[in-house]
Design an enzyme around this catalytic site. Structure first.
Site, PDB file in Angstrom:
ATOM      1  N   THR A   1      36.975  36.324  36.824  1.00  0.00           N
ATOM      2  CA  THR A   1      36.678  36.165  38.249  1.00  0.00           C
ATOM      3  C   THR A   1      36.833  34.719  38.691  1.00  0.00           C
ATOM      4  OG1 THR A   1      35.160  38.053  38.246  1.00  0.00           O
ATOM      5  CG2 THR A   1      34.929  36.468  40.039  1.00  0.00           C
TER       6      THR A   1
ATOM      7  N   LYS B   1      39.037  43.375  44.172  1.00  0.00           N
ATOM      8  CA  LYS B   1      38.395  43.902  42.956  1.00  0.00           C
ATOM      9  C   LYS B   1      38.287  45.409  43.172  1.00  0.00           C
ATOM     10  CE  LYS B   1      35.754  43.336  39.140  1.00  0.00           C
ATOM     11  NZ  LYS B   1      36.119  42.598  37.916  1.00  0.00           N
TER      12      LYS B   1
ATOM     13  N   SER C   1      31.444  47.482  38.928  1.00  0.00           N
ATOM     14  CA  SER C   1      30.119  48.001  38.607  1.00  0.00           C
ATOM     15  C   SER C   1      29.120  46.841  38.642  1.00  0.00           C
ATOM     16  CB  SER C   1      30.123  48.682  37.236  1.00  0.00           C
ATOM     17  OG  SER C   1      30.635  47.820  36.247  1.00  0.00           O
TER      18      SER C   1
ATOM     19  N   ASP D   1      31.320  39.520  41.777  1.00  0.00           N
ATOM     20  CA  ASP D   1      32.718  39.154  41.542  1.00  0.00           C
ATOM     21  C   ASP D   1      33.568  39.416  42.791  1.00  0.00           C
ATOM     22  OD1 ASP D   1      31.888  38.599  38.994  1.00  0.00           O
ATOM     23  OD2 ASP D   1      32.875  40.316  38.060  1.00  0.00           O
TER      24      ASP D   1
ATOM     25  N   GLU E   1      41.989  41.640  40.742  1.00  0.00           N
ATOM     26  CA  GLU E   1      41.288  41.418  39.473  1.00  0.00           C
ATOM     27  C   GLU E   1      40.880  42.751  38.852  1.00  0.00           C
ATOM     28  OE1 GLU E   1      37.152  39.711  37.581  1.00  0.00           O
ATOM     29  OE2 GLU E   1      37.569  39.318  39.688  1.00  0.00           O
ATOM     30  N   GLY E   2      41.190  42.923  37.585  1.00  0.00           N
ATOM     31  CA  GLY E   2      40.813  44.137  36.882  1.00  0.00           C
ATOM     32  C   GLY E   2      39.395  44.091  36.352  1.00  0.00           C
ATOM     33  N   VAL E   3      39.085  44.987  35.421  1.00  0.00           N
ATOM     34  CA  VAL E   3      37.756  45.045  34.808  1.00  0.00           C
ATOM     35  C   VAL E   3      37.880  44.783  33.315  1.00  0.00           C
ATOM     36  CG1 VAL E   3      36.898  46.680  36.518  1.00  0.00           C
ATOM     37  CG2 VAL E   3      37.887  47.546  34.403  1.00  0.00           C
ATOM     38  N   GLY E   4      36.965  43.991  32.770  1.00  0.00           N
ATOM     39  CA  GLY E   4      36.966  43.757  31.332  1.00  0.00           C
ATOM     40  C   GLY E   4      38.320  43.337  30.797  1.00  0.00           C
TER      41      GLY E   4
END
Length: 221
Positions: free
Chosen positions: A18, A39, A43, A56, A117-120
């Site tokens: 982020t 985003k 979560s 984020d 932006e993705g996750v993990g």
């Protein structure tokens, strides 16, 4: 001119995605471009008078110019601070690709560039039956990898680059994010040599720093 987007993934959770994404938005804006962040799925959201909000996504919204409405920046906002798959199940929400594509299209219509932006890490699913690669393919976006500079980063960077290629993704560059203070520069050199794409900059270890002030550490392709 059609908006040009980019998808930012990381070598792992807490790689500094982020912070790097927000700094990259500011780096792109330095040339006068209209740039917005996104985003798609988040979560760990908290209730506010305006609805569920994620830290984020708020950081990306704040970095954007023009500033989009939150629902476009983060079309799927989930409460539980866990994997999106589990958070969606807990909320009784079925996450599908269509709303994400619609939100992206709205952002692309108002800006020159969209930073998604993705996750993990790359292989962390967005939802049951929905991988990050599915979104990247649907939007036809190049990928930038944020490498969390800490012990093990060379392995994580090489594995992630191979996974992106195996999924048909186009890795366009990487950003170093100094997770461990004083991390040896020699590791950065190893990552430079190992990845087949240019380094777009290395962000120092600077907790709480303003992403706009960090934009100078990055080059904007």
């Amino acid at each position: 001119m059609a908006s040009r987007g980019v998808f930012i993934t990381g070598t792992d959770t807490d790689a500094g995605k982020t912070f790097a994404s927000a700094a990259f938005v500011h780096a792109l804006r330095r040339g006068g471009a209209r740039v917005v962040g996104m985003k798609p799925v988040a979560s760990g959201c908290v209730p506010t008078p305006g609805g569920w909000r994620n830290a984020d996504a708020l950081a990306l919204q704040a970095a954007s110019d023009p500033v989009p409405e939150y629902a476009l920046v983060n079309p799927v906002a989930l409460r539980d601070p866990t994997a999106p798959q589990l958070a969606a199940r807990a909320a009784g929400v079925t996450v599908t690709l269509s709303p994400l594509l619609e939100a992206y299209a709205a952002l692309a219509a108002m800006a020159d560039r969209v930073v998604v932006e993705g996750v993990g890490g790359w292989l962390a699913p967005l939802a049951d039956g929905l991988d990050q690669s599915d979104l990247v393919k649907a939007l036809d976006l190049p990928v930038i990898l944020v490498v969390g500079l800490k012990l093990g980063c060379l392995n994580h960077a090489r594995l992630t680059a191979r996974a992106i290629a195996a999924d048909g993704g186009r890795l366009a560059g990487w950003i170093g994010s100094t997770v461990e203070p004083g991390f040896p520069d020699a590791y950065v050199d190893l990552v430079r040599a190992a990845l087949p794409v240019p380094c777009l900059g290395v962000l120092p270890h600077a907790p709480g720093a303003d992403p706009a002030m960090m934009a100078g550490h990055l080059s904007a392709p």
